[in-house]
Design a protein around this motif. Sequence first.
Motif, PDB file in Angstrom:
ATOM      1  N   VAL A   1      11.690  10.120  -2.322  1.00 16.36           N
ATOM      2  CA  VAL A   1      10.806  11.494  -1.680  1.00 16.36           C
ATOM      3  C   VAL A   1       9.088  10.770  -1.803  1.00 16.36           C
ATOM      4  CG1 VAL A   1      10.053  14.237  -2.173  1.00 16.36           C
ATOM      5  CG2 VAL A   1      12.381  13.769  -3.064  1.00 16.36           C
ATOM      6  N   HIS A   2       8.857  10.497  -3.144  1.00 16.53           N
ATOM      7  CA  HIS A   2       7.900  10.178  -3.086  1.00 16.53           C
ATOM      8  C   HIS A   2       7.345   9.281  -1.763  1.00 16.53           C
ATOM      9  CE1 HIS A   2       8.653  11.457  -6.935  1.00 16.53           C
ATOM     10  NE2 HIS A   2       8.419  12.367  -6.229  1.00 16.53           N
ATOM     11  N   VAL A   3       8.213   7.817  -2.021  1.00 18.87           N
ATOM     12  CA  VAL A   3       7.849   7.202  -0.775  1.00 18.87           C
ATOM     13  C   VAL A   3       7.632   7.832   1.186  1.00 18.87           C
ATOM     14  CG1 VAL A   3       9.405   5.227   1.394  1.00 18.87           C
ATOM     15  CG2 VAL A   3       8.964   5.422  -1.557  1.00 18.87           C
ATOM     16  N   ARG A   4       8.618   8.545   1.205  1.00 15.45           N
ATOM     17  CA  ARG A   4       8.428   9.615   2.417  1.00 15.45           C
ATOM     18  C   ARG A   4       7.018  10.167   2.126  1.00 15.45           C
ATOM     19  NH1 ARG A   4      14.558   9.048   1.458  1.00 15.45           N
ATOM     20  NH2 ARG A   4      15.166   7.815   3.135  1.00 15.45           N
ATOM     21  N   MET A   5       6.743  10.772   0.835  1.00  6.65           N
ATOM     22  CA  MET A   5       4.829  11.397   1.182  1.00  6.65           C
ATOM     23  C   MET A   5       4.071  10.287   1.408  1.00  6.65           C
ATOM     24  SD  MET A   5       5.617  13.252  -1.987  1.00  6.65           S
ATOM     25  CE  MET A   5       3.831  14.379  -2.202  1.00  6.65           C
ATOM     26  N   ALA A   6       4.532   8.921   1.033  1.00  6.96           N
ATOM     27  CA  ALA A   6       3.581   8.130   1.292  1.00  6.96           C
ATOM     28  C   ALA A   6       3.305   7.240   2.979  1.00  6.96           C
ATOM     29  CB  ALA A   6       3.628   6.545   0.341  1.00  6.96           C
ATOM     30  N   VAL A   7       5.245   7.759   3.494  1.00  6.54           N
ATOM     31  CA  VAL A   7       4.907   7.662   4.401  1.00  6.54           C
ATOM     32  C   VAL A   7       4.361   8.141   5.541  1.00  6.54           C
ATOM     33  CG1 VAL A   7       6.556   6.770   6.235  1.00  6.54           C
ATOM     34  CG2 VAL A   7       6.943   5.707   4.425  1.00  6.54           C
ATOM     35  N   LEU A   8       4.332   9.087   5.752  1.00  6.85           N
ATOM     36  CA  LEU A   8       3.532  10.712   6.037  1.00  6.85           C
ATOM     37  C   LEU A   8       1.961  10.090   6.222  1.00  6.85           C
ATOM     38  CD1 LEU A   8       5.953  13.058   5.359  1.00  6.85           C
ATOM     39  CD2 LEU A   8       6.275  12.085   7.633  1.00  6.85           C
ATOM     40  N   TYR A   9       1.394  10.752   4.629  1.00  7.58           N
ATOM     41  CA  TYR A   9       0.443   9.953   4.374  1.00  7.58           C
ATOM     42  C   TYR A   9      -0.110   9.138   5.347  1.00  7.58           C
ATOM     43  CZ  TYR A   9      -3.799   9.003   2.127  1.00  7.58           C
ATOM     44  OH  TYR A   9      -5.031   8.255   1.761  1.00  7.58           O
ATOM     45  N   HIS A  10      -0.009   8.014   5.554  1.00  8.35           N
ATOM     46  CA  HIS A  10       0.173   6.830   6.243  1.00  8.35           C
ATOM     47  C   HIS A  10      -0.507   7.189   7.295  1.00  8.35           C
ATOM     48  CE1 HIS A  10      -1.519   3.452   2.558  1.00  8.35           C
ATOM     49  NE2 HIS A  10      -0.033   4.356   2.206  1.00  8.35           N
ATOM     50  N   LEU A  11       0.342   7.616   7.913  1.00  2.72           N
ATOM     51  CA  LEU A  11       0.941   8.266   9.739  1.00  2.72           C
ATOM     52  C   LEU A  11      -0.425   8.887   9.755  1.00  2.72           C
ATOM     53  CD1 LEU A  11       4.321   7.685   9.650  1.00  2.72           C
ATOM     54  CD2 LEU A  11       2.963   6.499  10.452  1.00  2.72           C
ATOM     55  N   LEU A  12      -0.027  10.385   8.690  1.00  5.93           N
ATOM     56  CA  LEU A  12      -0.789  10.716   9.360  1.00  5.93           C
ATOM     57  C   LEU A  12      -2.473  11.713   8.883  1.00  5.93           C
ATOM     58  CD1 LEU A  12       2.220  14.016   9.966  1.00  5.93           C
ATOM     59  CD2 LEU A  12       0.995  12.105  11.278  1.00  5.93           C
ATOM     60  N   ALA A  13      -2.488  10.917   7.580  1.00  4.96           N
ATOM     61  CA  ALA A  13      -3.924  11.486   6.713  1.00  4.96           C
ATOM     62  C   ALA A  13      -5.144  11.141   7.421  1.00  4.96           C
ATOM     63  CB  ALA A  13      -3.692  11.397   5.464  1.00  4.96           C
TER      64      ALA A  13
ATOM     65  N   ALA B   1       1.034  -1.091   0.488  1.00  3.47           N
ATOM     66  CA  ALA B   1       0.175  -0.437  -0.118  1.00  3.47           C
ATOM     67  C   ALA B   1       0.848   0.919  -0.017  1.00  3.47           C
ATOM     68  CB  ALA B   1      -1.043  -0.315   1.039  1.00  3.47           C
ATOM     69  N   VAL B   2       1.822   1.706   0.867  1.00  2.67           N
ATOM     70  CA  VAL B   2       3.066   2.383   1.383  1.00  2.67           C
ATOM     71  C   VAL B   2       3.162   2.670  -0.577  1.00  2.67           C
ATOM     72  CG1 VAL B   2       4.699   3.326   2.273  1.00  2.67           C
ATOM     73  CG2 VAL B   2       3.288   2.396   3.405  1.00  2.67           C
ATOM     74  N   LEU B   3       4.153   1.969  -1.187  1.00  2.00           N
ATOM     75  CA  LEU B   3       4.668   2.148  -2.938  1.00  2.00           C
ATOM     76  C   LEU B   3       3.541   2.122  -3.349  1.00  2.00           C
ATOM     77  CD1 LEU B   3       7.095  -2.082  -2.417  1.00  2.00           C
ATOM     78  CD2 LEU B   3       7.845   0.899  -1.160  1.00  2.00           C
ATOM     79  N   ASP B   4       2.292   1.752  -3.251  1.00  2.00           N
ATOM     80  CA  ASP B   4       1.586   1.852  -4.070  1.00  2.00           C
ATOM     81  C   ASP B   4       1.076   3.100  -4.141  1.00  2.00           C
ATOM     82  OD1 ASP B   4       1.807  -0.874  -5.205  1.00  2.00           O
ATOM     83  OD2 ASP B   4      -0.562  -0.900  -4.323  1.00  2.00           O
ATOM     84  N   THR B   5       0.810   3.861  -3.090  1.00  2.00           N
ATOM     85  CA  THR B   5       1.039   5.360  -2.744  1.00  2.00           C
ATOM     86  C   THR B   5       2.155   6.324  -3.559  1.00  2.00           C
ATOM     87  OG1 THR B   5      -0.382   4.570  -0.560  1.00  2.00           O
ATOM     88  CG2 THR B   5       0.416   7.389  -0.944  1.00  2.00           C
ATOM     89  N   ALA B   6       3.516   5.671  -3.130  1.00  2.00           N
ATOM     90  CA  ALA B   6       4.814   6.495  -3.834  1.00  2.00           C
ATOM     91  C   ALA B   6       4.019   6.644  -4.950  1.00  2.00           C
ATOM     92  CB  ALA B   6       5.515   5.737  -2.949  1.00  2.00           C
ATOM     93  N   ASP B   7       3.874   5.217  -6.149  1.00  2.00           N
ATOM     94  CA  ASP B   7       3.991   5.679  -7.681  1.00  2.00           C
ATOM     95  C   ASP B   7       2.761   6.219  -8.012  1.00  2.00           C
ATOM     96  OD1 ASP B   7       5.567   3.294  -7.569  1.00  2.00           O
ATOM     97  OD2 ASP B   7       4.284   2.044  -8.443  1.00  2.00           O
ATOM     98  N   GLU B   8       1.869   6.373  -7.328  1.00  2.00           N
ATOM     99  CA  GLU B   8       0.509   7.408  -7.024  1.00  2.00           C
ATOM    100  C   GLU B   8       1.053   8.817  -7.032  1.00  2.00           C
ATOM    101  OE1 GLU B   8      -2.291   6.021  -8.580  1.00  2.00           O
ATOM    102  OE2 GLU B   8      -2.924   8.191  -9.011  1.00  2.00           O
TER     103      GLU B   8
END
Length: 325
Positions: free
Chosen positions: A292-304, A17-24
């Motif tokens: 950068v995209h992976v860390r965006m995805a991680v922050l998204y999954h943690l904080l959104a 899920a994190v990798l897919d969010t990063a791709d997106e």
Amino acid sequence: MRHLLGTEGLDVDTATAVLDTADELKRTLLGREVRKLPTLRGRTVVTLFYENSTRTRVSFEIAGKWMSADVVNVSASSSSVGKGESLRDTALTLAAAGADCVVVRHPASGAAHRLACWLEDNGTSVVNAGDGTHEHPTQALLDAATLRERLGGLTGRRVAIVGDVLHSRVARSNVHLLTTLGAEVVLVAPPTLLPVGVGEWPVTVSHQLDAELPAVDAVMMLRVQAERMHGGFFPSAREYSISYGLSQARQRLLPEHAVVLHPGPMLRGMEIASSVADAASAAITEQVRNGVHVRMAVLYHLLAGDNTADAADAATAQRAHGGEA
Ligand code: ASP
């Protein structure tokens, strides 16, 4: 996901899920003049670094800013840590000041876990940005993102991780994540640079780099971690390089499709030849970009929160309105 402390125990669905969010996110931001999404507006991310960093710290800061979070950087040398403040008091101070997420790098293995325990009641998330020789989960996630992109998937792929495995949190996090995602891992190192108990890891071990290269889909070169070495682990830099460096001659042993990775910082000429690091088969700058995209995805999954639209939906809605956040 409440914290990201390691890839050990990270299940395949969460990692995917994190990798897919990063791709997106990568697709969404591609070619945009203003790279800014509203997703984490009002959230505060603090980076707390007790060790040097270029890539990890900068990419967490950019990731947070591209998602409209407020990002505050604290380095141990310029904070009250220099006056003797403990990690616990520093963490509680950051949480009290309003941090929704603390991204921590520390020389002690286990520091991120301790921090997460101390912040359990505060609702603050913790991301491990490297704890001693233990784990560096976002590095492994960005490596997986890069390999997925280059190889089209990880299932059944063979990845050699080469060099100072003993001191490498990158190697540990990659072993856990790559095997969870269905890849095979071979660790290639001198016996002195392999951890005790490596026989119980889900990997094969080799001391012969030349013998492994023709059969791999990717080779991940590790930095020799001189700052963590107390004693002689190999006779000299030159001998290390002769046995374990990825020279131009060795590069020719790799299959044509094989990808060369390095987490950086690279010691050119020692663990990797300059010409190999700069060749088209090397994905080293792509790793940084994907970070950068992976860390965006991680922050998204943690904080959104639950009320926040999906990261990509938010971006799509924003595009539909023709605006930037
Ligand atoms: N940047 C990576 C880390 O912090 C790799 C290295 O420093 O060798 O672990």
